[in-house]
Motif scaffolding. Structure first.
Motif, PDB file in Angstrom:
ATOM      1  N   ILE A  34       0.821  -1.218   0.000  1.00  0.00           N
ATOM      2  CA  ILE A  34       0.000   0.000   0.000  1.00  0.00           C
ATOM      3  C   ILE A  34       0.858   1.273   0.000  1.00  0.00           C
ATOM      4  CG2 ILE A  34      -1.888   1.223   1.141  1.00  0.00           C
ATOM      5  CD1 ILE A  34      -2.757  -1.502   2.292  1.00  0.00           C
ATOM      6  N   PRO A  35       1.765   1.464   0.992  1.00  0.00           N
ATOM      7  CA  PRO A  35       2.556   2.702   0.934  1.00  0.00           C
ATOM      8  C   PRO A  35       3.519   2.753  -0.253  1.00  0.00           C
ATOM      9  CG  PRO A  35       3.309   1.283   2.702  1.00  0.00           C
ATOM     10  CD  PRO A  35       2.030   0.702   2.208  1.00  0.00           C
ATOM     11  N   MET A  36       4.120   1.625  -0.619  1.00  0.00           N
ATOM     12  CA  MET A  36       5.080   1.657  -1.723  1.00  0.00           C
ATOM     13  C   MET A  36       4.375   2.028  -3.024  1.00  0.00           C
ATOM     14  SD  MET A  36       7.953   1.185  -0.476  1.00  0.00           S
ATOM     15  CE  MET A  36       7.562   1.719   1.170  1.00  0.00           C
ATOM     16  N   PHE A  37       3.205   1.403  -3.244  1.00  0.00           N
ATOM     17  CA  PHE A  37       2.454   1.736  -4.450  1.00  0.00           C
ATOM     18  C   PHE A  37       1.995   3.188  -4.399  1.00  0.00           C
ATOM     19  CE2 PHE A  37      -1.677   2.298  -6.457  1.00  0.00           C
ATOM     20  CZ  PHE A  37      -1.320   2.056  -7.757  1.00  0.00           C
ATOM     21  N   THR A  38       1.612   3.651  -3.206  1.00  0.00           N
ATOM     22  CA  THR A  38       1.128   5.031  -3.100  1.00  0.00           C
ATOM     23  C   THR A  38       2.236   6.024  -3.433  1.00  0.00           C
ATOM     24  OG1 THR A  38      -0.394   4.283  -1.403  1.00  0.00           O
ATOM     25  CG2 THR A  38      -0.068   6.646  -1.600  1.00  0.00           C
ATOM     26  N   ILE A  39       3.465   5.743  -2.982  1.00  0.00           N
ATOM     27  CA  ILE A  39       4.584   6.629  -3.344  1.00  0.00           C
ATOM     28  C   ILE A  39       4.711   6.700  -4.865  1.00  0.00           C
ATOM     29  CG2 ILE A  39       7.085   6.913  -3.242  1.00  0.00           C
ATOM     30  CD1 ILE A  39       7.002   5.627  -0.468  1.00  0.00           C
ATOM     31  N   GLY A  40       4.684   5.516  -5.509  1.00  0.00           N
ATOM     32  CA  GLY A  40       4.780   5.497  -6.965  1.00  0.00           C
ATOM     33  C   GLY A  40       3.603   6.192  -7.620  1.00  0.00           C
ATOM     34  N   TYR A  77      15.905  10.100 -14.251  1.00  0.00           N
ATOM     35  CA  TYR A  77      15.780   9.002 -13.294  1.00  0.00           C
ATOM     36  C   TYR A  77      14.575   9.151 -12.380  1.00  0.00           C
ATOM     37  CZ  TYR A  77      19.374   5.747 -14.316  1.00  0.00           C
ATOM     38  OH  TYR A  77      20.069   4.749 -14.920  1.00  0.00           O
ATOM     39  N   PHE A  78      13.964  10.362 -12.351  1.00  0.00           N
ATOM     40  CA  PHE A  78      12.754  10.517 -11.550  1.00  0.00           C
ATOM     41  C   PHE A  78      11.655   9.597 -12.093  1.00  0.00           C
ATOM     42  CE2 PHE A  78       8.936  12.553  -9.929  1.00  0.00           C
ATOM     43  CZ  PHE A  78       9.322  12.854  -8.631  1.00  0.00           C
ATOM     44  N   VAL A  79      11.572   9.513 -13.413  1.00  0.00           N
ATOM     45  CA  VAL A  79      10.582   8.627 -14.041  1.00  0.00           C
ATOM     46  C   VAL A  79      10.908   7.167 -13.719  1.00  0.00           C
ATOM     47  CG1 VAL A  79       9.584   7.906 -16.229  1.00  0.00           C
ATOM     48  CG2 VAL A  79      10.138  10.301 -15.846  1.00  0.00           C
ATOM     49  N   VAL A  80      12.218   6.838 -13.754  1.00  0.00           N
ATOM     50  CA  VAL A  80      12.629   5.472 -13.430  1.00  0.00           C
ATOM     51  C   VAL A  80      12.207   5.138 -12.004  1.00  0.00           C
ATOM     52  CG1 VAL A  80      14.597   3.919 -13.257  1.00  0.00           C
ATOM     53  CG2 VAL A  80      14.561   5.675 -15.023  1.00  0.00           C
ATOM     54  N   ALA A  81      12.434   6.079 -11.088  1.00  0.00           N
ATOM     55  CA  ALA A  81      12.022   5.860  -9.696  1.00  0.00           C
ATOM     56  C   ALA A  81      10.514   5.651  -9.623  1.00  0.00           C
ATOM     57  CB  ALA A  81      12.439   7.046  -8.841  1.00  0.00           C
ATOM     58  N   HIS A  82       9.763   6.511 -10.332  1.00  0.00           N
ATOM     59  CA  HIS A  82       8.295   6.419 -10.307  1.00  0.00           C
ATOM     60  C   HIS A  82       7.821   5.024 -10.710  1.00  0.00           C
ATOM     61  CE1 HIS A  82       4.194   6.568 -11.693  1.00  0.00           C
ATOM     62  NE2 HIS A  82       4.600   6.427 -12.942  1.00  0.00           N
ATOM     63  N   PHE A  83       8.233   4.581 -11.902  1.00  0.00           N
ATOM     64  CA  PHE A  83       7.574   3.340 -12.353  1.00  0.00           C
ATOM     65  C   PHE A  83       8.131   2.115 -11.658  1.00  0.00           C
ATOM     66  CE2 PHE A  83      10.382   4.064 -16.170  1.00  0.00           C
ATOM     67  CZ  PHE A  83      11.181   2.943 -16.039  1.00  0.00           C
ATOM     68  N   HIS A  84       9.326   2.234 -11.038  1.00  0.00           N
ATOM     69  CA  HIS A  84       9.761   1.083 -10.255  1.00  0.00           C
ATOM     70  C   HIS A  84       9.025   1.001  -8.912  1.00  0.00           C
ATOM     71  CE1 HIS A  84      13.067   0.683 -13.205  1.00  0.00           C
ATOM     72  NE2 HIS A  84      12.949  -0.591 -12.892  1.00  0.00           N
ATOM     73  N   TYR A  85       8.664   2.155  -8.362  1.00  0.00           N
ATOM     74  CA  TYR A  85       7.835   2.086  -7.147  1.00  0.00           C
ATOM     75  C   TYR A  85       6.489   1.452  -7.466  1.00  0.00           C
ATOM     76  CZ  TYR A  85      10.579   4.135  -3.449  1.00  0.00           C
ATOM     77  OH  TYR A  85      11.510   4.305  -2.475  1.00  0.00           O
ATOM     78  N   VAL A  86       5.946   1.752  -8.661  1.00  0.00           N
ATOM     79  CA  VAL A  86       4.653   1.175  -9.023  1.00  0.00           C
ATOM     80  C   VAL A  86       4.800  -0.307  -9.361  1.00  0.00           C
ATOM     81  CG1 VAL A  86       2.763   1.283 -10.659  1.00  0.00           C
ATOM     82  CG2 VAL A  86       3.759   3.370  -9.795  1.00  0.00           C
ATOM     83  N   LEU A  87       5.833  -0.636 -10.134  1.00  0.00           N
ATOM     84  CA  LEU A  87       5.923  -1.999 -10.652  1.00  0.00           C
ATOM     85  C   LEU A  87       6.658  -2.953  -9.729  1.00  0.00           C
ATOM     86  CD1 LEU A  87       6.433  -1.333 -14.447  1.00  0.00           C
ATOM     87  CD2 LEU A  87       4.366  -1.958 -13.231  1.00  0.00           C
ATOM     88  N   VAL A  88       7.635  -2.473  -8.965  1.00  0.00           N
ATOM     89  CA  VAL A  88       8.311  -3.368  -8.019  1.00  0.00           C
ATOM     90  C   VAL A  88       7.630  -3.258  -6.657  1.00  0.00           C
ATOM     91  CG1 VAL A  88      10.496  -4.036  -6.976  1.00  0.00           C
ATOM     92  CG2 VAL A  88      10.451  -3.111  -9.289  1.00  0.00           C
ATOM     93  N   GLY A  89       7.534  -2.023  -6.145  1.00  0.00           N
ATOM     94  CA  GLY A  89       6.860  -1.836  -4.860  1.00  0.00           C
ATOM     95  C   GLY A  89       5.401  -2.240  -4.949  1.00  0.00           C
ATOM     96  N   GLY A  90       4.791  -2.023  -6.125  1.00  0.00           N
ATOM     97  CA  GLY A  90       3.396  -2.382  -6.304  1.00  0.00           C
ATOM     98  C   GLY A  90       3.258  -3.789  -6.860  1.00  0.00           C
ATOM     99  N   ALA A  91       3.385  -3.906  -8.190  1.00  0.00           N
ATOM    100  CA  ALA A  91       3.055  -5.176  -8.850  1.00  0.00           C
ATOM    101  C   ALA A  91       3.840  -6.349  -8.279  1.00  0.00           C
ATOM    102  CB  ALA A  91       3.304  -5.048 -10.354  1.00  0.00           C
TER     103      ALA A  91
END
Lengths: 215, 616
Positions: free
Chosen positions: B365-371, B391-405
């Motif tokens: 929940i928090p990791m996906f929310t950050i992303g 790299y801000f974009v890289v950080a964004h989608f890794h929070y969604v895809l690793v922290g999330g998915a």
């Protein structure tokens, strides 16, 4: 099963009878294969949407001729369009005959549909040949050449697949592997595909061919 | 609680097949059983997760210090390209397909999917595609190196060599596989539900799977068309992406992202579904706002088709298109927020337990929310112009895809593997996995926000020492080693549990849904009798709510199961031959391609004929 459970089911669940074999199991009251065809046709809408979209995305952007107006001959394409539309009539008659438990009549109409479809593809081959040799429009000539041949070529491929499907179905009917009654839905689903391919052609003929000549 | 799961008293069903199942390897090659295909998908996904992770490890080593020259130029680009291609198409998607295959029929009380042989066809086509993409290393000695987005004209023959041919060929096979699977599962979920399972009683995970199957069926055709046009450009000399013939670079971007953004939701929605299944079980209460969670998922699916332009703000679409896509993108925050608050509502004030599955689900929940929040920043075109390709974009989608998915999928593994193998995973190792992964993940990707804001662009293989990016890069590389270690712990845990794990029994978590009512692992026919669904949480209510017991029929059911078949593999193989024929059409590998195309096409026709004539 308790009466309570009976109530809970009948309140909510429509038409549920046997649930032994997979094919009999259907919650929506629509055969699986028909639902699958509708979902597939939705997917196909996106496919042809992308191809036709690409054609219009590049429309008028070709750096050199020949242009659509130089190559299209509405007369000939009208004839092939008419034949393809008539194939939808024979397809519908075939589906209807199958539903009425007349497999041999159905087979006649299915083969007639296949013949009309094959004639359409023949017209397309003739058209492509004419464009290529007489009008000097190749795949690599211009954006028009690339988009036009790819879009209509994929439509033609779909018609060809449909013709092969129709022929396979008529073989199965001959061999009595496809019997009317429960399996009539297989012919109906083939009909859905066939009508869809027809409709795509109506869109292409109207927007790609006819609109070219609108002042 | 009585020993109420005592369904053993039910009559054993009489079940038969047209042709008996084979044993051993032959069984795996010809299987049409959704559970076996699910295991194949899941295993393949885990394998490629390792490969994709290794690729990331290699290029992070290159980036650890400034001015290094370990993997440079096209080698570096190839690693980056294949890392993303592998993770998206060969790791996360098949793991999702694995969960979808194994659990959707069980969750909805079905015996198999609607079209079991088509399901096997999807798997074999996926298999062929995964090998094709990676085969470029074997035949060309290099990976495709144009980025996973494959922007044309960069991928046309003018700028990219042979590896790109393997890339489009493999992706085309994967696209066909996903589209067919999408159609199959749409029908399965809509039509094969057990009696009484109305749409609102379908478990949230199965619902999210339904949404993504629509996304798969409708979003893959645009990229299929894009890839076909690319293949035609490279093979037959069409000029779609040729700028000197008037071609427009926007075309590929539109076709790709019209697929690409729904694809993002394909990757995240199943994990949201898994979390929505796990939280209620370990808080021992129903999912807060159950219907809202479902509807918001459906809404995300719809909006997903209208936001693709936010990947193209820098491409010059014009202010009107930019504004439109900015608004639709911002709208996505609403259903996503609905979900997040519903999960928090489920957790609020509850008596939770914390097995590893729950830890991953909570940290999702928090990791996906950050992303998600950094994603909302990109919805704004002016901000996006600053952040694009940093790299801000890289950080964004890794929070969604690793922290999330990926965290959602890990949660799913810990939760569901006991059902698949019948053995529990080790909790101590699980907790080590969780904490090391969580720390490693944040150590890797949080510094990338800073790197991006300090202006470090993506897809560069090195950077000067005085750019001010040294510390963050070194920290990020350190984090990758932690994530690698954590994943190895997981694999070790998984493999040893198969042998030494505690027996799981049918319902180890005291769970809510139908898949826990059958044995672990379930029998071929899944359920001895067709369950009748009386509520949103059929198994929970069966156990704890008087009057909602799942009724056991008095007489044994007769079950017809589909026979194993070679035909799906034949069709996949023939389709693969067509693709290889197109790939080598101009004789690049020393074999002329067009005869292969003809052989493949004839093969498809013959094997389809054999398929439809075969008794099931």
């Amino acid at each position: 099963m308790s009466a309570h459970a009976e109530n809970l089911i009948h309140d909510d669940a429509p038409g549920h009878e046997g649930h032994g074999a997979l094919s009999e199991n259907n919650f929506l009251g629509l055969p699986n294969i028909k639902l699958a065809m509708w979902a597939f046709l939705g997917s196909e809408c996106m496919f042809f949407g992308s191809l036709i979209g690409t054609y219009f995305f590049y429309h008028g952007n070709s750096l050199g001729g020949p242009l659509p107006k130089d190559v299209f001959s509405i007369g000939i394409t009208s004839i092939s369009t008419f034949l393809l539309l008539m194939s939808s009539v024979t397809m519908a008659l075939g589906v209807d005959a199958m539903k009425q438990q007349k497999p041999l009549t159905a087979r006649t109409f299915i083969l007639l549909t296949a013949a009309l479809g094959a004639t359409f593809v023949g017209f397309q081959v003739f058209e492509f040949h004419e464009f290529y040799t007489e009008k000097h429009l190749a795949l690599s000539t211009s954006l028009f050449g690339s988009t036009f041949y790819t879009m209509t070529g994929f439509h033609g491929t779909h018609v060809t697949v449909g013709v092969i499907w129709l022929v396979i179905m008529s073989i199965l009917i001959t061999k009595k592997k496809l019997v009317p009654g429960k399996e009539a839905v297989n012919v109906e689903v083939m009909g859905l595909y066939w009508h869809f391919v027809d409709i795509v052609w109506i869109v292409i003929f109207t927007f790609v061919y006819l609109l070219e000549f609108l002042k | 609680m009585a020993s109420i799961l005592d369904f053993a008293a039910a009559q054993k069903p009489i079940y038969h097949q047209e042709r008996p199942s084979k044993t051993g390897l032959l069984d795996w090659l010809t299987t049409v059983d959704h559970k076996k295909i699910g295991i194949l998908y899941g295993g393949a996904g885990l394998f490629w997760l390792m490969v994709g992770g290794l690729e990331a490890l290699l290029f992070r080593i290159q980036l650890a210090k400034p001015d290094q020259h370990i993997f440079i130029g096209d080698t570096y680009n190839g690693l980056v390209t294949m890392h993303a291609t592998t993770m998206v198409f060969l790791a996360v998607m098949p793991m999702i397909a694995g969960f979808s295959n194994y659990f959707v029929p069980l969750m909805i009380g079905a015996r198999d999917v609607a079209f079991p042989r088509m399901n096997a066809f999807s798997w074999w086509t996926f298999f062929a595609g995964s090998l094709t993409i990676n085969a470029s290393l074997l035949f060309c000695g290099a990976f495709p190196a144009a980025g996973w987005t494959g922007y044309a004209p960069l991928t046309t023959s003018e700028f990219s060599g042979m590896p790109i041919d393997f890339w489009w060929a493999g992706l085309t096979l994967l696209a066909v596989s996903s589209m067919v699977a999408g159609v199959n599962f749409v029908v399965t979920i809509l039509n094969l539900r057990a009696p009484g399972m109305t749409l609102m009683r379908v478990p949230v995970l199965a619902w999210m799977m339904l949404v993504i199957q629509f996304l798969l069926a409708f979003s893959f055709p645009p990229i299929t068309v894009g890839l076909i046009l690319l293949a035609f450009d490279r093979t037959f000399g069409t000029v779609f992406y040729s700028t000197n013939m008037g071609g427009d670079p926007h075309l590929w971007q539109h076709l790709f992202w019209l697929f690409g953004h729904p694809e993002v939701y394909v990757l995240i929605l199943p994990s949201m579904g898994i979390v929505s299944e796990i939280l209620p079980v370990f808080t021992r209460r129903p999912l807060f706002g159950h219907h809202a969670v479902i509807f918001s998922g459906v809404f995300i699916g719809f909006v997903g088709f209208g936001v693709w332009g936010h990947h193209m703000f820098t491409a010059g679409m014009g202010p009107i298109a930019d504004a439109a896509f900015a608004s639709t993108t911002a709208i996505v925050a609403i259903p996503t927020g609905v979900k997040i608050f519903n999960w928090l509502g489920t957790l609020w004030n509850s008596k939770m337990t914390f097995p590893t599955a729950m830890l991953f689900a909570i940290s999702f929940i928090p990791m996906f929310t950050i992303g998600g929040l950094s994603g909302m920043m990109h919805a704004s075109p002016p901000l996006d112009l600053q952040q694009h390709d940093t790299y801000f974009v890289v950080a964004h989608f890794h929070y969604v895809l690793v922290g999330g998915a990926l965290q959602g999928l890990f949660a799913g593994f810990y939760f569901y593997i006991p059902k698949i193998s019948g053995k529990m995973l080790d909790e101590t190792l699980g907790k080590i996995h969780f904490w090391v992964f969580l720390v490693g993940f944040n150590v890797t990707f949080f510094p990338m926000h800073l790197l991006g804001n300090h202006g470090m662009p993506r897809r560069i293989y090195t950077y000067p020492a005085d750019a001010g990016w040294n510390t963050e890069n070194l920290i990020a590389t350190g984090g990758v080693f932690l994530m690698t270690a954590a994943t190895l712990v997981f694999v070790y845990n998984l493999l040893t549990s198969l042998k030494n794990g505690k027996d799981a029994g049918s319902d180890p978590w005291d769970a809510n849904t139908l898949e826990w009512m059958t044995t672990s692992p379930p029998p071929v026919h899944n359920f001895d009798f067709t369950p009748i669904v009386l509520s949103e949480r059929p198994l929970w209510d069966h156990k704890y709510t008087p009057g909602f017991e799942i009724p056991v029929p008095e007489k044994a059911e007769e079950i017809h199961m589909p026979s194993p078949s070679w035909k799906p593999m034949w069709v996949s193989a023939s389709a693969g031959v067509i693709i290889v024929g197109l790939l080598t059409f101009n004789g690049v590998l020393g074999i002329p391609g067009w005869p292969l195309c003809i052989v493949g096409a004839v093969g498809v026709i013959l094997s389809v004929y054999a398929w439809v004539s075969e008794p099931v």
